[in-house]
Design a protein around this motif. Structure first.
Motif, PDB file in Angstrom:
ATOM      1  N   ALA A  10       0.753  -1.275   0.009  1.00 50.15           N
ATOM      2  CA  ALA A  10       0.053   0.004   0.079  1.00 50.15           C
ATOM      3  C   ALA A  10       0.985   1.323   0.002  1.00 50.15           C
ATOM      4  O   ALA A  10       0.296   2.252  -0.590  1.00 50.15           O
ATOM      5  N   LEU A  14       2.169   2.259  -6.987  1.00 53.29           N
ATOM      6  CA  LEU A  14       0.781   1.813  -7.306  1.00 53.29           C
ATOM      7  C   LEU A  14      -0.102   1.552  -6.104  1.00 53.29           C
ATOM      8  O   LEU A  14      -1.182   1.957  -6.173  1.00 53.29           O
ATOM      9  N   GLY A  15       0.548   0.781  -5.054  1.00 45.08           N
ATOM     10  CA  GLY A  15      -0.433   0.487  -3.945  1.00 45.08           C
ATOM     11  C   GLY A  15      -1.041   1.714  -3.283  1.00 45.08           C
ATOM     12  O   GLY A  15      -2.136   1.685  -2.718  1.00 45.08           O
ATOM     13  N   LEU A  30      -0.631  -3.600   4.996  1.00 44.52           N
ATOM     14  CA  LEU A  30       0.659  -3.901   5.650  1.00 44.52           C
ATOM     15  C   LEU A  30       1.484  -2.921   5.609  1.00 44.52           C
ATOM     16  O   LEU A  30       1.720  -2.265   4.279  1.00 44.52           O
ATOM     17  N   SER A  35       8.352   1.675   6.230  1.00 42.79           N
ATOM     18  CA  SER A  35       7.586   2.257   5.411  1.00 42.79           C
ATOM     19  C   SER A  35       7.043   3.714   5.394  1.00 42.79           C
ATOM     20  O   SER A  35       6.875   4.070   6.873  1.00 42.79           O
ATOM     21  N   LEU A  51       6.902  -9.124   4.564  1.00 38.30           N
ATOM     22  CA  LEU A  51       6.646 -10.535   3.693  1.00 38.30           C
ATOM     23  C   LEU A  51       7.397 -11.501   4.039  1.00 38.30           C
ATOM     24  O   LEU A  51       7.262 -12.452   3.631  1.00 38.30           O
ATOM     25  N   GLN A  52       8.717 -11.083   4.630  1.00 38.85           N
ATOM     26  CA  GLN A  52       9.514 -12.481   5.107  1.00 38.85           C
ATOM     27  C   GLN A  52       8.852 -13.021   6.302  1.00 38.85           C
ATOM     28  O   GLN A  52       9.364 -14.252   6.420  1.00 38.85           O
ATOM     29  N   CYS A  66       0.078  -5.785  -4.100  1.00 36.72           N
ATOM     30  CA  CYS A  66       0.769  -4.714  -5.046  1.00 36.72           C
ATOM     31  C   CYS A  66       2.073  -4.907  -4.691  1.00 36.72           C
ATOM     32  O   CYS A  66       2.842  -3.699  -4.899  1.00 36.72           O
ATOM     33  N   ALA A  67       2.833  -5.833  -4.008  1.00 38.42           N
ATOM     34  CA  ALA A  67       4.172  -5.797  -3.901  1.00 38.42           C
ATOM     35  C   ALA A  67       4.669  -6.733  -4.949  1.00 38.42           C
ATOM     36  O   ALA A  67       4.131  -7.305  -5.758  1.00 38.42           O
ATOM     37  N   ILE A  92      -0.828  -8.471  -8.335  1.00 37.13           N
ATOM     38  CA  ILE A  92      -0.072  -7.770  -9.411  1.00 37.13           C
ATOM     39  C   ILE A  92       1.065  -8.502  -9.769  1.00 37.13           C
ATOM     40  O   ILE A  92       2.025  -8.527  -8.894  1.00 37.13           O
ATOM     41  N   SER A  93       1.186  -8.811 -11.127  1.00 33.37           N
ATOM     42  CA  SER A  93       2.421  -9.437 -11.809  1.00 33.37           C
ATOM     43  C   SER A  93       2.805  -8.649 -12.667  1.00 33.37           C
ATOM     44  O   SER A  93       2.425  -7.474 -12.715  1.00 33.37           O
ATOM     45  N   ARG A 109       9.006 -15.734 -10.817  1.00 31.53           N
ATOM     46  CA  ARG A 109       7.935 -15.084 -10.985  1.00 31.53           C
ATOM     47  C   ARG A 109       6.751 -16.042 -11.556  1.00 31.53           C
ATOM     48  O   ARG A 109       5.810 -15.914 -11.304  1.00 31.53           O
ATOM     49  N   THR A 129       2.150  -3.927 -17.673  1.00 30.65           N
ATOM     50  CA  THR A 129       3.489  -3.268 -18.331  1.00 30.65           C
ATOM     51  C   THR A 129       4.088  -2.103 -17.366  1.00 30.65           C
ATOM     52  O   THR A 129       3.738  -2.066 -16.168  1.00 30.65           O
ATOM     53  N   ILE A 131       4.801   0.974 -15.498  1.00 30.71           N
ATOM     54  CA  ILE A 131       3.682   2.028 -14.921  1.00 30.71           C
ATOM     55  C   ILE A 131       4.226   3.225 -14.783  1.00 30.71           C
ATOM     56  O   ILE A 131       5.640   3.611 -14.238  1.00 30.71           O
ATOM     57  N   ASN A 139      10.831   5.945 -14.147  1.00 34.33           N
ATOM     58  CA  ASN A 139      10.877   5.771 -15.587  1.00 34.33           C
ATOM     59  C   ASN A 139      10.760   6.827 -16.146  1.00 34.33           C
ATOM     60  O   ASN A 139      11.592   7.863 -16.341  1.00 34.33           O
TER      61      ASN A 139
END
Ligand code: NAP
Length: 276
Positions: A10, A14-15, A30, A35, A51-52, A66-67, A92-93, A109, A129, A131, A139
């Motif tokens: 989050a 994106l999140g 989370l 963060s 996430l660990q 969204c990670a 989200i991949s 992945r 693709t 973002i 980017n």
């Protein structure tokens, strides 16, 4: 059991847009101790974790993820979800899994997607693709700042690109979450239409009110420069020359996905960066 969403990632680029769209629902996010929670909607339930280790899932019925799926932890996470009250999950991949180049994270992945697809969850996978859209992208914001300062740009390859505007993707995440047609489905999501790298650079320059002169650089020379300078990796340079165009017909049909053209998105970004 009442619905409660846990949003992972989050505080990310994106999140944070997805969090804003889900803020009027029962929502937990989370966040790591490190963060930046200032980007989160005011008053949201913040659950500290990483996430660990196992996710704090008490009362959670839905996961929006969204990670990155490239850390190798997704199979464990799926196992935890399957033994919890979480029934619905949107992941989200990335369309980078379609690369034909050697890639360190591709197999991780693919294994991550496969573990989701094999699960008993009511899952949806959204592959995106590149973002773009604000100073937080890594980017187009850099490209816009460069083009505002310099009238010449080195053109390495002229592949197809189809970047997606962050707000279009955030809308798609929520639409896919809510649609009954997206269960156990994987979708590719991209900007409105593919465009050649040269055209992408020209449209970005126009968004800053500038003209740009494109100077073609042979791929092999760019690869050699990457090897010597180590500013970018050889893989990143070779990816520049690889087509990255993806149809999104299924997403349009199943949840009304209708992304904006790059020219619109990049103009919005240039204005938000005060470059116009
Ligand atoms: N950005 C792109 O151009 C692009 C292109 C293709 C696919 N994608 C995919 O789209 C998704 C979102 O990308 P993004 O650019 O928004 O990512 P991002 O800005 O890097 O955000 C990543 C999020 O994941 C969180 N996170 C990372 N490691 C974590 C951990 N160990 N435990 C808990 N949280 C952790 C981060 O938390 P912190 O705030 O604590 O760091 C952050 O909230 C990702 O799946 C990415 O792979 C992105």
């Amino acid at each position: 059991m009442n619905e409660r969403i846990l949003l992972v990632g989050a505080t990310g680029f994106l999140g944070s847009f997805v969090a804003a769209r889900l803020a009027d629902r029962p929502l937990s996010v989370l966040a790591r101790p490190s963060s930046d929670t200032s980007v989160l909607p005011r008053g949201v339930d913040i659950r500290r974790g990483d996430l660990q280790s196992a996710l704090p899932l008490h009362g959670v019925t839905t996961l929006v993820y969204c990670a990155s799926m490239g850390f190798g932890h997704i199979p464990h996470l799926v196992a935890q979800l399957e033994s919890s009250n979480v029934k619905r999950a949107v992941f989200i991949s990335t369309t980078a899994i379609f690369t034909s180049l050697p890639s360190a994270s591709r197999s991780v992945r693919l294994a991550a997607e496969a573990s989701v697809e094999r699960s008993t969850l009511r899952w949806t996978i959204l592959r995106t693709t590149m973002i773009y859209g604000t100073a937080r992208d890594r980017n187009i914001s850099r490209l816009l700042r460069f083009l505002k300062r310099w009238p010449v740009f080195p053109l390495c390859g002229n592949a197809l690109w189809q970047p997606i505007y962050v707000e279009d993707l955030a809308d798609a995440v929520v639409a896919a979450l809510d649609s009954p047609h997206t269960l156990r489905q994987t979708y590719n999501l991209a900007g409105a239409a593919p465009l050649r790298f040269a055209e992408l650079i020209r449209q970005a320059a126009r968004a800053t009110g500038r003209q740009v002169i494109l100077v073609p650089v042979p791929l092999q020379a760019a690869v050699l420069a990457a090897r010597l300078s180590r500013v970018v990796t050889e893989e990143q340079v070779r990816r520049l020359a690889e087509d990255k165009a993806f149809a999104y017909t299924e997403a349009a049909a199943d949840f009304g996905f209708q992304p904006r053209p790059f020219a619109d998105g990049v103009q919005r970004e240039a204005r938000s960066l005060n470059l116009r």
